[in-house]
Design a protein around this motif. Structure first.
Motif, mmCIF file in Angstrom:
data_model
loop_
_atom_site.group_PDB
_atom_site.id
_atom_site.type_symbol
_atom_site.label_atom_id
_atom_site.label_comp_id
_atom_site.label_asym_id
_atom_site.label_seq_id
_atom_site.Cartn_x
_atom_site.Cartn_y
_atom_site.Cartn_z
ATOM 1 N N TYR A 196 72.852 -102.228 52.002
ATOM 2 C CA TYR A 196 72.118 -102.777 50.852
ATOM 3 C C TYR A 196 72.945 -102.590 49.579
ATOM 4 C CZ TYR A 196 70.929 -98.090 49.076
ATOM 5 O OH TYR A 196 70.998 -96.824 48.549
ATOM 6 N N PRO A 197 72.749 -103.463 48.566
ATOM 7 C CA PRO A 197 73.366 -103.242 47.255
ATOM 8 C C PRO A 197 72.422 -102.358 46.415
ATOM 9 C CG PRO A 197 72.517 -105.506 47.457
ATOM 10 C CD PRO A 197 72.060 -104.755 48.663
ATOM 11 N N PRO A 198 72.937 -101.274 45.798
ATOM 12 C CA PRO A 198 72.037 -100.260 45.230
ATOM 13 C C PRO A 198 71.500 -100.531 43.820
ATOM 14 C CG PRO A 198 74.292 -99.506 45.128
ATOM 15 C CD PRO A 198 74.338 -100.833 45.804
ATOM 16 N N GLY A 199 71.075 -101.771 43.559
ATOM 17 C CA GLY A 199 70.465 -102.069 42.264
ATOM 18 C C GLY A 199 71.508 -102.328 41.187
ATOM 19 N N HIS A 200 71.066 -102.901 40.045
ATOM 20 C CA HIS A 200 72.059 -103.270 39.025
ATOM 21 C C HIS A 200 72.532 -102.103 38.173
ATOM 22 C CE1 HIS A 200 68.441 -103.554 36.573
ATOM 23 N NE2 HIS A 200 68.041 -104.637 37.205
ATOM 24 N N GLY A 201 71.940 -100.907 38.357
ATOM 25 C CA GLY A 201 72.488 -99.726 37.682
ATOM 26 C C GLY A 201 73.898 -99.435 38.164
ATOM 27 N N ASP A 202 74.225 -99.993 39.298
ATOM 28 C CA ASP A 202 75.551 -99.820 39.917
ATOM 29 C C ASP A 202 76.629 -100.619 39.180
ATOM 30 O OD1 ASP A 202 77.213 -98.959 42.241
ATOM 31 O OD2 ASP A 202 77.221 -101.095 42.691
ATOM 32 N N VAL A 203 76.232 -101.427 38.191
ATOM 33 C CA VAL A 203 77.207 -102.246 37.469
ATOM 34 C C VAL A 203 78.278 -101.388 36.791
ATOM 35 C CG1 VAL A 203 75.805 -102.403 35.342
ATOM 36 C CG2 VAL A 203 77.472 -104.191 35.853
ATOM 37 N N PHE A 204 77.899 -100.213 36.315
ATOM 38 C CA PHE A 204 78.852 -99.395 35.549
ATOM 39 C C PHE A 204 79.957 -98.802 36.429
ATOM 40 C CE2 PHE A 204 74.736 -99.143 33.179
ATOM 41 C CZ PHE A 204 75.085 -100.024 32.163
ATOM 42 N N PRO A 205 79.620 -98.063 37.519
ATOM 43 C CA PRO A 205 80.699 -97.587 38.387
ATOM 44 C C PRO A 205 81.480 -98.719 39.045
ATOM 45 C CG PRO A 205 78.546 -97.027 39.335
ATOM 46 C CD PRO A 205 78.305 -97.515 37.939
ATOM 47 N N SER A 206 80.811 -99.819 39.375
ATOM 48 C CA SER A 206 81.508 -100.923 40.047
ATOM 49 C C SER A 206 82.509 -101.612 39.124
ATOM 50 C CB SER A 206 80.506 -101.938 40.601
ATOM 51 O OG SER A 206 79.773 -101.361 41.663
ATOM 52 N N LEU A 207 82.175 -101.694 37.836
ATOM 53 C CA LEU A 207 83.129 -102.250 36.863
ATOM 54 C C LEU A 207 84.410 -101.406 36.839
ATOM 55 C CD1 LEU A 207 81.228 -103.279 33.595
ATOM 56 C CD2 LEU A 207 82.920 -104.652 34.804
ATOM 57 N N LEU A 208 84.222 -100.079 36.857
ATOM 58 C CA LEU A 208 85.390 -99.191 36.823
ATOM 59 C C LEU A 208 86.148 -99.249 38.151
ATOM 60 C CD1 LEU A 208 86.888 -96.962 35.109
ATOM 61 C CD2 LEU A 208 85.618 -95.313 36.460
ATOM 62 N N ASN A 209 85.432 -99.107 39.261
ATOM 63 C CA ASN A 209 86.082 -99.052 40.584
ATOM 64 C C ASN A 209 86.827 -100.343 40.921
ATOM 65 O OD1 ASN A 209 84.988 -96.513 40.910
ATOM 66 N ND2 ASN A 209 83.252 -97.196 42.143
ATOM 67 N N SER A 210 86.347 -101.465 40.385
ATOM 68 C CA SER A 210 86.989 -102.760 40.698
ATOM 69 C C SER A 210 88.260 -102.980 39.877
ATOM 70 C CB SER A 210 86.014 -103.894 40.411
ATOM 71 O OG SER A 210 85.725 -103.937 39.013
ATOM 72 N N GLY A 211 88.479 -102.138 38.880
ATOM 73 C CA GLY A 211 89.630 -102.340 37.991
ATOM 74 C C GLY A 211 89.330 -103.301 36.846
ATOM 75 N N LYS A 212 88.162 -103.949 36.882
ATOM 76 C CA LYS A 212 87.830 -104.940 35.848
ATOM 77 C C LYS A 212 87.644 -104.284 34.471
ATOM 78 C CE LYS A 212 87.725 -108.317 38.810
ATOM 79 N NZ LYS A 212 88.908 -109.164 38.932
ATOM 80 N N LEU A 213 87.083 -103.079 34.454
ATOM 81 C CA LEU A 213 86.811 -102.402 33.186
ATOM 82 C C LEU A 213 88.117 -102.131 32.427
ATOM 83 C CD1 LEU A 213 84.600 -101.131 31.395
ATOM 84 C CD2 LEU A 213 84.941 -98.994 32.625
ATOM 85 N N ASP A 214 89.098 -101.555 33.116
ATOM 86 C CA ASP A 214 90.380 -101.255 32.463
ATOM 87 C C ASP A 214 91.090 -102.538 32.030
ATOM 88 O OD1 ASP A 214 90.170 -98.499 32.557
ATOM 89 O OD2 ASP A 214 91.021 -98.360 34.563
ATOM 90 N N ALA A 215 90.964 -103.588 32.851
ATOM 91 C CA ALA A 215 91.610 -104.868 32.509
ATOM 92 C C ALA A 215 91.004 -105.434 31.221
ATOM 93 C CB ALA A 215 91.450 -105.860 33.655
ATOM 94 N N LEU A 216 89.686 -105.353 31.080
ATOM 95 C CA LEU A 216 89.025 -105.877 29.870
ATOM 96 C C LEU A 216 89.426 -105.076 28.631
ATOM 97 C CD1 LEU A 216 85.410 -106.512 31.266
ATOM 98 C CD2 LEU A 216 87.056 -108.268 30.591
#
Length: 477
Positions: A196-216
């Motif tokens: 299951y996907p664990p809700g949209h609170g997961d947006v914050f760690p997922s942004l970091l883990n995907s590398g997208k946060l640092d890229a932005l």
């Protein structure tokens, strides 16, 4: 008679250790996902849920929940506007499937109006901003494993657009078997049902883990505007962005006045000196009616969120975002399972200088069911440059309440039952039940109830006008 042996009760530490061993063997997910999942379950088992002391709840002041009307106008000069917009990225939560509306694939590809999907409209809106101001506002789509493959194919059609589109996946966590707290996939359920996907609170760690946060951050972006992909009112607002940049607010939640249709929505409160989201699940039973009252709690969360990117990085790296856990019980092939989720709005209390902004209702236009689709496809709205604009001819600030029966639940059935969408500018409420079919050019006003008798088909003819009427048979028209 021999005593029946009691099942051994595992301590919290033993449960976590057992779970860690099982999760370690799941090759389908990353180390980040494994540790995020174990951390979530450990917090759940420790029962760390924060109890709200009702007497400490305070109504937020206008400094904490800022009235939209009080925001300063954004800069008028083109160059200043471009500089402001170049600090922004837009993120749409795109993990949901359209199953409730009878569709397969991502909900964002349901056609909303004029043959355009949610995603088409989002792309057109941001593209027109980029073209008008010469800026580069990128669009990020946070998918789940349910929507990832389809979305990848769909975004290819925008490859020549004036917009950078990035996709990334939110975490994938194993469902927990309630009986013995083991992951469902380690019991042989290796298909999608095991996860299951664990809700949209997961947006914050997922942004970091995907590398997208640092890229932005490296591109000079400062804020990200996060919203549900099915909220047609969630468009980039220069007044809000300008306010946040000037006041250095790390987090902003858009709230809007509550109507009787929104009584279960989360609300903002001041609690022990910080702004906090209060959800109905946190409310003690004896105060639920008070929570639902629109006198005391006048606003609710639209889930339009503006968040500072460096603040997200700081808090995720410090593992400081301990949002309330939402247990969501399910059943898979007769096995009772649990999925633990978090909500992005609950993160507000961890950010510095966090605020709410009390926005007009027009910024909250979600399409959750075909009754919402009827509203946005009707003459209540027009489409301009991808923006769904409300018709000024509608004098009431509230939309009509629309209640369509189960025959209209699936989008395909809904579309086939209307030759054209009726005019509803002067409609207060519509309730439809049974095997009802609508002709073309129908006008509905006031309070209209249309009920087909069991086993009978009821057709509303072309060109009919119904005002404050109850229709149970063709003779009533």
């Amino acid at each position: 008679m021999a005593a029946v042996a009691e099942a051994p009760l595992f301590t919290e530490a033993e449960k976590v250790a057992k779970l860690q061993a099982a999760v370690a063997g799941l090759s389908q997910i990353s180390e980040n996902e494994k540790s995020g999942f174990i951390s979530l379950v450990s917090r759940y088992l420790s029962g760390e849920a924060q109890q709200i002391e009702w007497s400490k709840i305070q109504t937020p002041t206008e400094e904490v929940v800022v009235p939209y009307e009080s925001l300063a106008p954004p800069p008028e000069e083109l160059g200043s506007t471009r500089k402001l917009l170049d600090k922004l990225a837009v993120l749409k939560l795109n993990g949901g499937l359209g199953t409730t509306m009878g569709c397969t694939g991502p909900k964002s590809v349901i056609e909303v109006r004029n043959g355009l999907t949610f995603l088409d409209l989002i792309v057109i809106q941001i593209e027109s901003l980029n073209t008008k101001y010469g800026c580069n506002v990128p669009l990020l789509l946070m998918n789940s494993f349910n929507t990832h493959e389809d979305t990848q194919k769909i975004v290819e059609k925008y490859s020549n657009s004036n917009i950078e589109i990035h996709t990334f996946n939110q975490s994938q966590y194993p469902r927990l078997v309630v009986e013995d707290f083991t992951p469902l996939p380690s019991k042989g359920q290796t298909g999608k049902d095991g996860w299951y996907p664990p809700g949209h609170g997961d947006v914050f760690p997922s942004l970091l883990n995907s590398g997208k946060l640092d890229a932005l951050i490296s591109q000079g972006k400062e804020y990200i505007f996060v919203a549900n992909s099915d909220n047609l009112g969630a468009i980039v607002d220069l007044k809000i962005l300008n306010h946040l940049v000037h006041n250095q607010n790390e987090y902003c939640m858009e709230v809007t006045p509550k109507t009787l249709a929104d009584v279960k929505g989360g609300t903002l409160i001041s609690y022990e000196g910080r702004v906090q989201l209060l959800e109905i699940a946190q409310v003690p039973n004896e105060h639920v009616n008070e929570f639902k009252s629109i006198e005391k709690f006048k606003i609710f969360n639209t889930n339009n969120l503006w968040v500072n990117l460096r603040a997200i990085k700081r808090l995720v790296e410090a593992d400081a975002l301990k949002m309330e856990i939402i247990p969501n019980p399910k059943e898979v092939d007769g096995v009772k399972v649990l999925q633990l989720e978090t909500a992005a709005g609950a993160a507000i209390r961890f950010f510095d200088n966090a605020i709410g902004i009390n926005v007009p209702r027009s910024r909250f236009l979600p399409v959750k069911a075909t009754s919402d689709l009827l509203l946005v496809q009707s003459d209540l709205y027009t489409l301009v440059n991808g923006f769904v604009i409300r018709n000024k001819a509608r004098t009431s600030p509230a939309n009509p309440s629309v209640d369509l029966g189960p025959e209209f639940k699936k989008v395909g059935d809904f579309l086939s039952r209307f030759k054209s969408i009726p005019s509803i500018i002067e409609l207060d409420s519509l309730k439809v039940s049974g095997d009802v079919w609508f002709g073309a050019d129908i006008i509905l006003k006031g309070k209209v109830i249309i009920r087909a008798k069991p086993g009978q088909k009821l057709e509303v003819p072309d060109g009919v006008s119904l005002e404050n009427k109850e229709v149970n048979a063709h003779d009533d028209i």
